[in-house]
Write an enzyme that holds these catalytic residues in place. Structure first.
Site, PDB file in Angstrom:
ATOM      1  N   ASP A  15       0.867  -1.175   0.000  1.00 44.52           N
ATOM      2  CA  ASP A  15       0.000   0.000   0.000  1.00 44.52           C
ATOM      3  C   ASP A  15       0.908   1.231   0.000  1.00 44.52           C
ATOM      4  O   ASP A  15       2.121   1.125   0.225  1.00 44.52           O
ATOM      5  CB  ASP A  15      -0.885  -0.037   1.250  1.00 44.52           C
ATOM      6  CG  ASP A  15      -1.726   1.211   1.410  1.00 44.52           C
ATOM      7  OD1 ASP A  15      -2.397   1.607   0.442  1.00 44.52           O
ATOM      8  OD2 ASP A  15      -1.700   1.800   2.508  1.00 44.52           O
TER       9      ASP A  15
ATOM     10  N   ASP B 215      -1.506  -0.751   6.083  1.00 46.00           N
ATOM     11  CA  ASP B 215      -1.612  -0.084   7.380  1.00 46.00           C
ATOM     12  C   ASP B 215      -3.057   0.046   7.835  1.00 46.00           C
ATOM     13  O   ASP B 215      -3.314   0.574   8.912  1.00 46.00           O
ATOM     14  CB  ASP B 215      -0.994   1.319   7.317  1.00 46.00           C
ATOM     15  CG  ASP B 215      -1.875   2.300   6.554  1.00 46.00           C
ATOM     16  OD1 ASP B 215      -2.204   3.364   7.100  1.00 46.00           O
ATOM     17  OD2 ASP B 215      -2.251   1.991   5.404  1.00 46.00           O
TER      18      ASP B 215
ATOM     19  N   ASP C 268      -0.220   5.116   1.150  1.00 45.24           N
ATOM     20  CA  ASP C 268      -0.459   6.049   2.255  1.00 45.24           C
ATOM     21  C   ASP C 268      -0.456   5.335   3.601  1.00 45.24           C
ATOM     22  O   ASP C 268      -1.207   4.380   3.813  1.00 45.24           O
ATOM     23  CB  ASP C 268      -1.804   6.758   2.066  1.00 45.24           C
ATOM     24  CG  ASP C 268      -1.792   7.722   0.895  1.00 45.24           C
ATOM     25  OD1 ASP C 268      -0.930   8.606   0.879  1.00 45.24           O
ATOM     26  OD2 ASP C 268      -2.649   7.582  -0.002  1.00 45.24           O
TER      27      ASP C 268
END
Length: 220
Positions: free
Chosen positions: A16, A170, A18
């Protein structure tokens, strides 16, 4: 069969963007809050409540939750503001570049962000060359996490079966997408992001050893 993590071509990493590679969540939240005249929520609360969500879904929920109406052209202005801030304020997480250089096998980025944002972010922190052209966006497939189709698209384009892909995320919606795709998820972040169903790590210096352990367990 036992894989050698440093040389195996059987494994692909899907990252991922961000909050995983780059410390961008607070930047995103500040740009989002600026779309409204007054929003009764802090940057920290916004990050916590909407981590990993699709932008349009966040905007719709904020408007329903607070009765706030964004100014016209909100999403275009949001993306422009974020990309401008990325060029000055964005930082990669500690140890990311070293970890990526050590993990010398196929890797890509699969993000809910537009591809232009992915490229801007990676360029700003010196990671664009690490991933090359292997950047995949939800805007390409028309589906956002927790739907697994972005990760499945990335795996197909990279030429790997889902079961041979490890996803580093995250957000819980990202973990759900990885699990739904039949991939092995790793959750990066502080203690508040702990998730019992997957492997959690706090520092990128730990990622390689955790991957080695996961591959070893799987190959027994």
């Amino acid at each position: 069969m036992r894989f050698d993590l440093k040389s195996s071509k059987e494994i692909c990493l899907i990252f991922d963007l961000d909050g995983t590679l780059v410390d961008s969540e607070s930047i995103n939240a500040k740009a989002l809050i600026a779309l409204y005249e007054k929003l009764p929520i802090t940057v920290e609360e916004l990050v916590c409540d909407y981590r990993g969500w699709k932008l349009a879904t966040i905007v719709a929920d904020i408007e329903k939750r607070f009765g706030a109406i964004a100014r016209p052209g909100a999403q275009d202005r949001y993306h422009a503001a974020v990309e401008a801030l990325f060029t000055t304020d964005l930082r990669a997480f500690d140890g990311v570049k070293t970890a990526l250089q050590a993990l010398t096998y196929p890797k890509c980025v699969a993000s809910s962000a537009p591809k232009s944002k992915i490229e801007t972010a990676l360029h700003a922190v010196g990671l664009l060359e690490v991933f090359g052209p292997h950047l995949f966006s939800s805007y390409e497939v028309g589906h956002w996490k927790p739907d697994p189709r972005l990760f499945l698209h990335a795996a197909e384009r990279m030429g790997y079966a889902p079961e041979n892909c490890f996803v580093i995320e995250d957000s819980l919606v990202g973990i759900q997408a990885a699990e739904a795709a039949g991939m092995t998820p790793f959750l990066f972040g502080s203690a508040h992001a702990y998730h019992a169903s997957c492997l959690n790590f706090q520092n990128y210096s730990d990622l390689q050893s955790m991957l080695e352990a996961a591959i070893s367990r799987r190959s027994r």
